[in-house]
Design an enzyme around this catalytic site. Structure first.
Site, PDB file in Angstrom:
ATOM      1  N   ALA A  66     -61.773 -66.540 -43.670  1.00 31.20           N
ATOM      2  CA  ALA A  66     -63.058 -66.520 -43.267  1.00 31.20           C
ATOM      3  C   ALA A  66     -62.892 -66.428 -41.485  1.00 31.20           C
ATOM      4  CB  ALA A  66     -63.494 -67.864 -43.473  1.00 31.20           C
ATOM      5  N   GLY A 111     -59.656 -67.536 -46.750  1.00 31.14           N
ATOM      6  CA  GLY A 111     -60.594 -67.161 -47.518  1.00 31.14           C
ATOM      7  C   GLY A 111     -60.351 -65.831 -48.458  1.00 31.14           C
ATOM      8  N   GLU A 114     -58.529 -67.104 -51.533  1.00 33.42           N
ATOM      9  CA  GLU A 114     -59.287 -67.563 -52.282  1.00 33.42           C
ATOM     10  C   GLU A 114     -60.073 -66.469 -53.184  1.00 33.42           C
ATOM     11  OE1 GLU A 114     -60.477 -71.858 -50.149  1.00 33.42           O
ATOM     12  OE2 GLU A 114     -60.835 -69.919 -48.953  1.00 33.42           O
ATOM     13  N   GLU A 134     -55.437 -73.315 -43.678  1.00 33.28           N
ATOM     14  CA  GLU A 134     -56.357 -74.225 -43.078  1.00 33.28           C
ATOM     15  C   GLU A 134     -56.004 -75.199 -42.358  1.00 33.28           C
ATOM     16  OE1 GLU A 134     -58.136 -71.711 -46.501  1.00 33.28           O
ATOM     17  OE2 GLU A 134     -56.343 -72.637 -46.182  1.00 33.28           O
TER      18      GLU A 134
END
Length: 260
Positions: A66, A111, A114, A134
């Site tokens: 992200a 992300g 993911e 993260e």
């Protein structure tokens, strides 16, 4: 369809979606996620598209994560909303009727990992790297990492990756079941196209319901999941494709499915 952060092409019933922010290593920001959400909605409604390949622009990254620059200034409420939005987009990908193949050409971190996990099949270049880093930022995975990763690789390995933030190679990802195939970079898209084309040669209803049964059944107890499978099994006996498939088998010829 024109997008600022996505490239989209369809050939022979296979849609290729390329996340196109190479200077930012295809990091997921709100604008890209919004475009991806809109495109997934359009593809899901398009009966002429039988399979989807999702990849990243450039040689360095599938999706590096992200967009931290965008996240930096978010309040707790804004961060929760961002997580909810990302999860909603990835869930759309997971639920869309067409099979989705992630062609992972480089970093698939946070992300990006993911997003790949929301796809049905993952093919990785030998250069690909996977991870959920993260914890290095003092946060947890927010786009499904804590939930899809243990479902794919088991809770022990998932906890190790989530709590150490370690990055792993494509070969290690294949060993733990995160990746289906590892190929040389030049073979990545051809391999994805080969698998997509093979799926398109099968009964369309059968392929789509196979995806649906796995996705729904994995969250059910076994008895209910088996009942759902039997229901779909019986339903497909009412299709022309089932009759054609069995007739072709008995006549020792390739089946010609029509999606009817």
């Amino acid at each position: 369809m024109n997008f600022e952060h996505l490239l989209f092409a369809v050939e022979d019933g296979i849609a290729t979606v390329t996340l196109n922010r190479p200077k930012a290593l295809n990091a997921l920001n709100s604008a890209l996620l919004t475009e991806l959400s809109e495109l997934v909605d359009a593809i899901a409604k398009d009966a002429s598209i039988g399979a989807v390949i999702l990849t990243g622009a450039g040689e360095k990254a599938f999706v590096a994560g992200a967009d931290i620059a965008e996240m930096q200034g978010k309040t707790p409420l804004e961060a929760r909303a961002f997580s909810q939005f990302g999860n909603s987009v990835f869930s759309k990908i997971e639920r869309m009727p067409q099979p989705v193949i992630a062609a992972v050409n480089g970093f698939a971190l946070g992300g990006g990992c993911e997003l790949a996990m929301a796809c049905d099949i993952r093919i990785a270049s030998t250069h690909a790297k996977f991870g959920q880093p993260e914890v290095n930022l003092g946060i947890v995975a927010g786009f499904g990492g804590t939930q899809r990763l243990p479902r794919l690789v088991g809770p022990g390995i998932a906890k190790e990756l989530l709590m150490t933030g370690d990055m792993i190679t494509a070969e290690r990802a294949a060993q733990i079941g995160l990746v289906n195939h590892v190929v040389e970079p030049a073979e990545l898209l051809p391999k994805a196209q080969e698998i997509a084309a093979k799926m398109l040669s099968k009964g369309p209803f059968a392929v789509r319901f196979s995806k649906k049964l796995v996705n729904e059944g994995i969250n059910m107890d076994l008895e209910r999941a088996l009942a759902l499978e039997s229901e779909v099994f019986g339903t497909l006996f009412g299709t022309e494709d089932r009759l054609e498939g069995m007739t072709a088998f008995l006549e020792k010829r390739p089946a010609k499915f029509q999606g009817k």
